[in-house]
Design a protein around this motif. Structure first.
Motif, PDB file in Angstrom:
ATOM      1  N   ASP A  85      17.843  12.332   5.172  1.00  7.32           N
ATOM      2  CA  ASP A  85      17.790  10.959   5.426  1.00  7.32           C
ATOM      3  C   ASP A  85      16.962  10.868   6.907  1.00  7.32           C
ATOM      4  O   ASP A  85      16.182   9.752   6.990  1.00  7.32           O
ATOM      5  CB  ASP A  85      19.236  10.213   5.419  1.00  7.32           C
ATOM      6  N   ASP A  86      17.180  11.780   7.694  1.00  9.46           N
ATOM      7  CA  ASP A  86      16.469  11.886   8.991  1.00  9.46           C
ATOM      8  C   ASP A  86      14.883  11.737   8.630  1.00  9.46           C
ATOM      9  O   ASP A  86      14.127  11.166   9.319  1.00  9.46           O
ATOM     10  CB  ASP A  86      16.919  12.920   9.739  1.00  9.46           C
ATOM     11  N   ILE A  87      14.580  12.784   7.862  1.00 11.09           N
ATOM     12  CA  ILE A  87      13.079  12.976   7.490  1.00 11.09           C
ATOM     13  C   ILE A  87      12.582  11.739   7.018  1.00 11.09           C
ATOM     14  O   ILE A  87      11.435  11.280   7.140  1.00 11.09           O
ATOM     15  CB  ILE A  87      12.982  14.126   6.546  1.00 11.09           C
ATOM     16  N   ARG A  88      13.298  11.092   5.856  1.00 11.43           N
ATOM     17  CA  ARG A  88      12.756   9.796   5.247  1.00 11.43           C
ATOM     18  C   ARG A  88      12.726   8.722   6.246  1.00 11.43           C
ATOM     19  O   ARG A  88      11.650   7.861   6.300  1.00 11.43           O
ATOM     20  CB  ARG A  88      13.812   9.459   4.198  1.00 11.43           C
ATOM     21  N   THR A  89      13.605   8.812   7.078  1.00 10.94           N
ATOM     22  CA  THR A  89      13.700   7.555   8.335  1.00 10.94           C
ATOM     23  C   THR A  89      12.458   7.765   9.135  1.00 10.94           C
ATOM     24  O   THR A  89      11.890   6.824   9.486  1.00 10.94           O
ATOM     25  CB  THR A  89      14.878   7.725   9.072  1.00 10.94           C
ATOM     26  N   GLU A  90      12.177   8.864   9.686  1.00  9.96           N
ATOM     27  CA  GLU A  90      10.798   9.042  10.327  1.00  9.96           C
ATOM     28  C   GLU A  90       9.899   9.036   9.843  1.00  9.96           C
ATOM     29  O   GLU A  90       8.686   8.196  10.239  1.00  9.96           O
ATOM     30  CB  GLU A  90      10.891  10.694  10.867  1.00  9.96           C
ATOM     31  N   ALA A  91       9.593   9.180   8.392  1.00  6.83           N
ATOM     32  CA  ALA A  91       8.462   8.869   7.505  1.00  6.83           C
ATOM     33  C   ALA A  91       8.306   7.424   7.497  1.00  6.83           C
ATOM     34  O   ALA A  91       7.196   6.820   7.527  1.00  6.83           O
ATOM     35  CB  ALA A  91       8.618   9.669   6.239  1.00  6.83           C
ATOM     36  N   LEU A  92       9.472   6.862   7.286  1.00  2.00           N
ATOM     37  CA  LEU A  92       9.149   5.196   6.943  1.00  2.00           C
ATOM     38  C   LEU A  92       8.743   4.750   8.408  1.00  2.00           C
ATOM     39  O   LEU A  92       8.055   3.708   8.460  1.00  2.00           O
ATOM     40  CB  LEU A  92      10.373   4.612   6.590  1.00  2.00           C
ATOM     41  N   PHE A  93       9.226   5.171   9.410  1.00  3.68           N
ATOM     42  CA  PHE A  93       9.324   4.719  10.751  1.00  3.68           C
ATOM     43  C   PHE A  93       7.649   4.887  11.004  1.00  3.68           C
ATOM     44  O   PHE A  93       7.017   3.954  11.655  1.00  3.68           O
ATOM     45  CB  PHE A  93       9.913   5.632  11.791  1.00  3.68           C
ATOM     46  N   ILE A 118       9.503   1.551  -0.747  1.00  3.06           N
ATOM     47  CA  ILE A 118       9.887   2.302   0.244  1.00  3.06           C
ATOM     48  C   ILE A 118       9.990   3.637   0.098  1.00  3.06           C
ATOM     49  O   ILE A 118       9.521   4.837   0.647  1.00  3.06           O
ATOM     50  CB  ILE A 118      11.324   1.756   0.913  1.00  3.06           C
ATOM     51  N   ARG A 119      10.534   4.084  -1.214  1.00  7.55           N
ATOM     52  CA  ARG A 119      10.644   5.367  -1.654  1.00  7.55           C
ATOM     53  C   ARG A 119       9.174   6.074  -1.788  1.00  7.55           C
ATOM     54  O   ARG A 119       8.901   6.966  -1.430  1.00  7.55           O
ATOM     55  CB  ARG A 119      11.261   5.551  -3.112  1.00  7.55           C
ATOM     56  N   ALA A 120       8.168   5.312  -2.279  1.00  5.18           N
ATOM     57  CA  ALA A 120       6.711   5.531  -2.580  1.00  5.18           C
ATOM     58  C   ALA A 120       6.186   5.898  -1.284  1.00  5.18           C
ATOM     59  O   ALA A 120       5.205   6.790  -1.102  1.00  5.18           O
ATOM     60  CB  ALA A 120       5.773   4.600  -3.357  1.00  5.18           C
ATOM     61  N   VAL A 121       6.308   4.939  -0.254  1.00  2.00           N
ATOM     62  CA  VAL A 121       5.657   5.033   0.975  1.00  2.00           C
ATOM     63  C   VAL A 121       6.236   6.494   1.745  1.00  2.00           C
ATOM     64  O   VAL A 121       5.500   7.126   2.436  1.00  2.00           O
ATOM     65  CB  VAL A 121       5.944   4.003   1.833  1.00  2.00           C
ATOM     66  N   VAL A 122       7.548   6.601   1.685  1.00  2.00           N
ATOM     67  CA  VAL A 122       8.171   7.708   2.313  1.00  2.00           C
ATOM     68  C   VAL A 122       7.590   8.926   1.640  1.00  2.00           C
ATOM     69  O   VAL A 122       7.094   9.930   2.553  1.00  2.00           O
ATOM     70  CB  VAL A 122       9.582   7.631   2.017  1.00  2.00           C
ATOM     71  N   SER A 123       7.485   9.009   0.391  1.00  2.00           N
ATOM     72  CA  SER A 123       6.952  10.263  -0.122  1.00  2.00           C
ATOM     73  C   SER A 123       5.449  10.490   0.123  1.00  2.00           C
ATOM     74  O   SER A 123       4.878  11.607   0.467  1.00  2.00           O
ATOM     75  CB  SER A 123       6.895   9.987  -1.576  1.00  2.00           C
ATOM     76  N   ALA A 124       4.737   9.335   0.164  1.00  2.00           N
ATOM     77  CA  ALA A 124       3.166   9.519   0.673  1.00  2.00           C
ATOM     78  C   ALA A 124       3.299  10.084   1.970  1.00  2.00           C
ATOM     79  O   ALA A 124       2.230  10.634   2.312  1.00  2.00           O
ATOM     80  CB  ALA A 124       2.363   8.221   0.396  1.00  2.00           C
ATOM     81  N   MET A 125       4.058   9.430   3.128  1.00  2.00           N
ATOM     82  CA  MET A 125       3.774   9.838   4.284  1.00  2.00           C
ATOM     83  C   MET A 125       3.996  11.385   4.656  1.00  2.00           C
ATOM     84  O   MET A 125       3.511  11.995   5.336  1.00  2.00           O
ATOM     85  CB  MET A 125       4.717   8.908   5.030  1.00  2.00           C
ATOM     86  N   VAL A 126       5.280  11.665   3.775  1.00  2.00           N
ATOM     87  CA  VAL A 126       5.761  13.094   3.974  1.00  2.00           C
ATOM     88  C   VAL A 126       4.617  14.173   3.555  1.00  2.00           C
ATOM     89  O   VAL A 126       4.327  15.168   3.965  1.00  2.00           O
ATOM     90  CB  VAL A 126       6.999  13.529   3.416  1.00  2.00           C
ATOM     91  N   ASP A 127       4.095  13.698   2.585  1.00  4.41           N
ATOM     92  CA  ASP A 127       3.012  14.654   1.749  1.00  4.41           C
ATOM     93  C   ASP A 127       1.776  14.448   2.533  1.00  4.41           C
ATOM     94  O   ASP A 127       1.066  15.655   2.765  1.00  4.41           O
ATOM     95  CB  ASP A 127       2.532  13.966   0.442  1.00  4.41           C
ATOM     96  N   ARG A 128       1.378  13.578   3.092  1.00  8.25           N
ATOM     97  CA  ARG A 128       0.220  13.463   4.062  1.00  8.25           C
ATOM     98  C   ARG A 128       0.286  14.144   5.338  1.00  8.25           C
ATOM     99  O   ARG A 128      -0.539  14.883   5.640  1.00  8.25           O
ATOM    100  CB  ARG A 128      -0.393  11.881   4.036  1.00  8.25           C
TER     101      ARG A 128
END
Length: 73
Positions: free
Chosen positions: A3-11, A26-36
């Protein structure tokens, strides 16, 4: 920890609370940010933002944490 990683990615994303994003978005954006950017780069950008704009960063982090809890519950 995840959840910390997800929060940082959304942030660090461009998504704004004023857009009233759905859990799916939100789930799609988080996934895209972590991938990118990767986990480490997301964390670096969060730290940078808190250093440069602490007055804005805290409310955004609070929103991101809350949004992640809802989107991934």
């Amino acid at each position: 920890m995840i959840d910390d990683i997800r929060t940082e990615a959304l942030f660090v994303s461009d998504l704004q609370s004023s857009q009233h994003p759905t859990a799916e978005l939100i789930r799609a954006v988080v996934s895209a940010m972590v991938d990118r950017l990767g986990e480490a780069r997301c964390a670096e950008l969060v730290a940078q933002e808190f250093g440069e704009h602490p007055d804005c960063a805290l409310p955004r982090m609070q929103w991101a944490r809350s949004a992640i809890q809802i989107a991934f519950s």
